[in-house]
Design a protein around this motif. Structure first.
Motif, PDB file in Angstrom:
ATOM      1  N   ALA A 186       5.539   1.971  -3.069  1.00 14.18           N
ATOM      2  CA  ALA A 186       5.749   2.245  -1.171  1.00 14.18           C
ATOM      3  C   ALA A 186       6.193   3.851  -0.766  1.00 14.18           C
ATOM      4  N   GLY A 187       6.897   4.130  -1.319  1.00  4.66           N
ATOM      5  CA  GLY A 187       8.200   5.740  -1.649  1.00  4.66           C
ATOM      6  C   GLY A 187       7.300   6.024  -2.224  1.00  4.66           C
ATOM      7  N   LEU A 188       6.323   5.909  -3.855  1.00 11.37           N
ATOM      8  CA  LEU A 188       5.319   6.843  -4.265  1.00 11.37           C
ATOM      9  C   LEU A 188       4.089   6.812  -3.533  1.00 11.37           C
ATOM     10  N   GLY A 189       4.171   6.225  -2.702  1.00 12.51           N
ATOM     11  CA  GLY A 189       2.452   6.072  -1.578  1.00 12.51           C
ATOM     12  C   GLY A 189       2.869   7.116  -0.377  1.00 12.51           C
ATOM     13  N   GLN A 190       3.383   7.335   0.055  1.00 13.41           N
ATOM     14  CA  GLN A 190       4.371   8.685   0.886  1.00 13.41           C
ATOM     15  C   GLN A 190       4.114   9.464   0.353  1.00 13.41           C
ATOM     16  N   ALA A 191       4.760  10.027  -1.075  1.00 10.53           N
ATOM     17  CA  ALA A 191       4.651  10.652  -1.941  1.00 10.53           C
ATOM     18  C   ALA A 191       3.898  11.676  -1.973  1.00 10.53           C
ATOM     19  N   LEU A 192       2.870  11.085  -2.121  1.00 11.96           N
ATOM     20  CA  LEU A 192       1.251  10.935  -3.145  1.00 11.96           C
ATOM     21  C   LEU A 192       0.286  11.600  -1.451  1.00 11.96           C
ATOM     22  N   ARG A 193       0.952  10.685  -0.390  1.00 12.82           N
ATOM     23  CA  ARG A 193       0.231  10.637   0.536  1.00 12.82           C
ATOM     24  C   ARG A 193       0.076  12.479   1.278  1.00 12.82           C
ATOM     25  N   THR A 194       1.772  12.883   0.996  1.00 14.59           N
ATOM     26  CA  THR A 194       1.902  14.156   1.459  1.00 14.59           C
ATOM     27  C   THR A 194       1.827  15.657   0.657  1.00 14.59           C
ATOM     28  N   GLU A 195       1.791  15.046  -0.107  1.00 10.26           N
ATOM     29  CA  GLU A 195       1.649  16.379  -1.290  1.00 10.26           C
ATOM     30  C   GLU A 195      -0.081  15.960  -1.458  1.00 10.26           C
ATOM     31  N   LEU A 196      -1.018  15.369  -1.420  1.00 12.17           N
ATOM     32  CA  LEU A 196      -2.514  15.890  -2.287  1.00 12.17           C
ATOM     33  C   LEU A 196      -3.488  15.832  -0.868  1.00 12.17           C
ATOM     34  N   ALA A 197      -2.689  15.359   0.545  1.00  8.74           N
ATOM     35  CA  ALA A 197      -3.347  15.566   2.102  1.00  8.74           C
ATOM     36  C   ALA A 197      -4.348  17.102   1.180  1.00  8.74           C
ATOM     37  N   ARG A 198      -3.216  18.085   0.784  1.00 10.24           N
ATOM     38  CA  ARG A 198      -3.602  19.237   1.098  1.00 10.24           C
ATOM     39  C   ARG A 198      -4.965  19.885  -0.108  1.00 10.24           C
ATOM     40  N   GLU A 199      -5.304  18.464  -0.675  1.00 11.86           N
ATOM     41  CA  GLU A 199      -6.140  18.945  -1.552  1.00 11.86           C
ATOM     42  C   GLU A 199      -7.285  18.444  -1.281  1.00 11.86           C
ATOM     43  N   GLY A 200      -7.427  17.192   0.233  1.00 11.25           N
ATOM     44  CA  GLY A 200      -8.486  16.076   0.785  1.00 11.25           C
ATOM     45  C   GLY A 200      -8.207  15.038   0.365  1.00 11.25           C
ATOM     46  N   VAL A 201      -7.513  14.012   0.062  1.00 11.17           N
ATOM     47  CA  VAL A 201      -7.288  12.689  -1.113  1.00 11.17           C
ATOM     48  C   VAL A 201      -6.322  12.047  -0.058  1.00 11.17           C
ATOM     49  N   SER A 202      -6.769  10.926   0.712  1.00 12.06           N
ATOM     50  CA  SER A 202      -6.201  10.674   1.885  1.00 12.06           C
ATOM     51  C   SER A 202      -5.209   9.536   0.992  1.00 12.06           C
ATOM     52  N   VAL A 203      -4.329   9.364   1.552  1.00 13.90           N
ATOM     53  CA  VAL A 203      -3.788   7.463   0.585  1.00 13.90           C
ATOM     54  C   VAL A 203      -2.954   7.500   1.685  1.00 13.90           C
ATOM     55  N   THR A 204      -2.779   5.242   1.427  1.00 15.06           N
ATOM     56  CA  THR A 204      -3.207   4.660   2.297  1.00 15.06           C
ATOM     57  C   THR A 204      -2.168   3.392   1.481  1.00 15.06           C
ATOM     58  N   THR A 205      -1.236   3.422   1.580  1.00 11.07           N
ATOM     59  CA  THR A 205      -0.389   2.504   1.533  1.00 11.07           C
ATOM     60  C   THR A 205       0.381   1.128   2.818  1.00 11.07           C
ATOM     61  N   VAL A 206      -1.073   0.385   2.155  1.00  7.91           N
ATOM     62  CA  VAL A 206      -0.711  -1.677   2.707  1.00  7.91           C
ATOM     63  C   VAL A 206       0.751  -2.315   2.176  1.00  7.91           C
ATOM     64  N   HIS A 207       1.289  -2.404   3.282  1.00 10.84           N
ATOM     65  CA  HIS A 207       1.912  -3.939   2.743  1.00 10.84           C
ATOM     66  C   HIS A 207       1.781  -5.510   3.773  1.00 10.84           C
ATOM     67  N   PRO A 208       0.802  -5.920   2.264  1.00 13.49           N
ATOM     68  CA  PRO A 208       0.499  -7.431   3.283  1.00 13.49           C
ATOM     69  C   PRO A 208       1.840  -8.250   2.804  1.00 13.49           C
ATOM     70  N   GLY A 209       1.530  -9.271   3.830  1.00 15.75           N
ATOM     71  CA  GLY A 209       2.395 -10.778   3.576  1.00 15.75           C
ATOM     72  C   GLY A 209       1.970 -11.840   3.254  1.00 15.75           C
ATOM     73  N   LEU A 210       2.224 -12.737   3.196  1.00 11.02           N
ATOM     74  CA  LEU A 210       2.050 -14.618   2.572  1.00 11.02           C
ATOM     75  C   LEU A 210       0.277 -14.138   2.110  1.00 11.02           C
ATOM     76  N   MET A 211      -0.278 -14.380   1.591  1.00  6.71           N
ATOM     77  CA  MET A 211      -1.620 -14.281   1.288  1.00  6.71           C
ATOM     78  C   MET A 211      -2.195 -15.597   0.271  1.00  6.71           C
ATOM     79  N   GLN A 212      -3.632 -16.162   0.846  1.00  4.01           N
ATOM     80  CA  GLN A 212      -3.821 -17.367   0.154  1.00  4.01           C
ATOM     81  C   GLN A 212      -4.648 -17.517  -0.395  1.00  4.01           C
ATOM     82  N   THR A 213      -3.961 -16.761  -1.934  1.00  2.00           N
ATOM     83  CA  THR A 213      -5.103 -15.966  -3.035  1.00  2.00           C
ATOM     84  C   THR A 213      -5.591 -17.731  -3.795  1.00  2.00           C
ATOM     85  N   GLY A 214      -4.275 -18.044  -3.860  1.00  2.00           N
ATOM     86  CA  GLY A 214      -4.642 -18.698  -5.438  1.00  2.00           C
ATOM     87  C   GLY A 214      -3.195 -18.590  -6.306  1.00  2.00           C
ATOM     88  N   SER A 215      -3.496 -16.653  -6.250  1.00  2.00           N
ATOM     89  CA  SER A 215      -2.041 -16.395  -7.197  1.00  2.00           C
ATOM     90  C   SER A 215      -0.740 -17.115  -7.784  1.00  2.00           C
TER      91      SER A 215
END
Length: 332
Positions: A186-215
């Motif tokens: 999550a910290g890496l996602g924030q750092a990438l979002r901040t620094e890659l924006a000037r290069e036109g690259v958008s970064v989204t970090t998602v935080h899902p809870g429990l999911m029924q994926t069978g995993s």
């Protein structure tokens, strides 16, 4: 006349908000998308949704047989799919995945860093090696993938989607190494979002809870194996507490399309995140109380895979059975 600094700051914030509100959604049709962990679970659920929206897919995972099964299903739906068998902790495999996406689809527009592992059990049974292993897969692999894909993403003003977890916002008892790795990514996602924006690259970090994926079958378990696995597998497939994977995949991809910096996925995850933000001391005390009710540590540091300690109760859970079949989690 000189304007007050606070007025200038407010105007700047307003301009940024207006720009975000009125900017055109990011169209996924025709985009080249690389998904790690794409052969099963949440990765496969996202691949199905991306295929429905007309994206060209490159799936990376460790096992070719699981990739072949997923690719056959997606191609039957009309999707363009390339597969790469490889390990996200190996730089050569990561480089090859990016190269295959470019070769098969003419470039790379979207990187989805989804591959990850979960280790369940008391902290007393976890070793430093456990922490290092999960950090390599859940956190450093995202950095490795981003660096390999950046030349293509810069050129095409692409996007990066990082799948973290609600466990990146507060430490979950008996998921110590997992929480540490998700805090890091999550910290890496924030750092990438901040620094890659000037290069036109958008970064989204998602935080899902429990999911029924069978995993749950893939979870590494330590301590009192059967009890730890039964608890994890039950919560992971409990109505209301966990959400169905297709819904989670749609919400995650909507966050990507909107260009969100950060998105919590699922009602229970949102509640827990708000509780942590508003009452951190109370949340910490509740987590400590929860830990007292969990299975006690053992003297062994041996680990087993969840599928090896199935019980009659976990096998007969209908939501779990359905998710395992639906998301390619059964052994082949």
């Amino acid at each position: 006349m000189r304007l007050p600094k606070r007025l200038l700051l407010a105007a700047g914030i307003g301009a940024l908000a207006a720009r975000r509100t009125w900017q055109a959604p990011y169209e996924l049709r025709g985009r080249s998308v690389l998904i790690t962990g794409g052969s099963r679970g949440l990765g496969l659920a996202m691949a199905r949704e991306l295929a429905a929206q007309g994206a060209a897919l490159t799936l990376m995972a460790r096992h070719q047989d699981a990739l072949d099964h997923a690719a056959a299903e997606l191609r039957a739906r009309g999707a363009r799919v390339q597969t790469v068998a490889g390990d996200v902790t190996v730089q050569a495999d990561v480089d090859r995945a990016v190269q295959e996406a470019v070769r098969a689809h003419g470039g790379l527009d979207v990187l989805i860093s989804n591959a990850g592992i979960i280790q369940a059990g008391p902290l007393a049974n976890m070793t430093e090696a456990d922490f290092r292993e999960i950090m390599e897969i859940n956190a450093f692999a995202t950095l490795r993938l981003t660096r390999a894909a950046l030349p293509q993403l810069r050129e095409r003003r692409g996007r990066i989607l990082i799948v973290a977890s609600v466990g990146s916002k507060f430490a979950v008892p008996h998921l110590g190494p997992y929480s540490v790795s998700k805090f890091a990514v999550a910290g890496l996602g924030q750092a990438l979002r901040t620094e890659l924006a000037r290069e036109g690259v958008s970064v989204t970090t998602v935080h899902p809870g429990l999911m029924q994926t069978g995993s749950a079958r893939q979870v590494t378990v330590k301590g009192q194996y059967e009890k730890e696995y039964a608890l994890f597998a039950t919560l992971d497939n409990l109505p209301v507490v966990s959400m169905d994977a297709p819904s989670a995949a749609r919400r995650i991809l909507k966050a990507l399309v909107r260009g969100d910096a950060d998105a919590t996925i699922g009602g229970p995850a949102t509640i827990m995140r708000l509780a942590q933000a508003l009452a951190p001391q109370l949340t910490a005390d509740l987590m400590a109380l929860t830990n007292r009710m969990l299975p006690a540590p053992t003297l062994s540091q041996q680990s087993v895979r969840g599928a090896e300690v199935e019980t009659a109760m976990t096998r007969q859970n209908p939501l779990k059975q359905r998710a395992e079949k639906q998301f390619n989690e059964l052994d082949r």
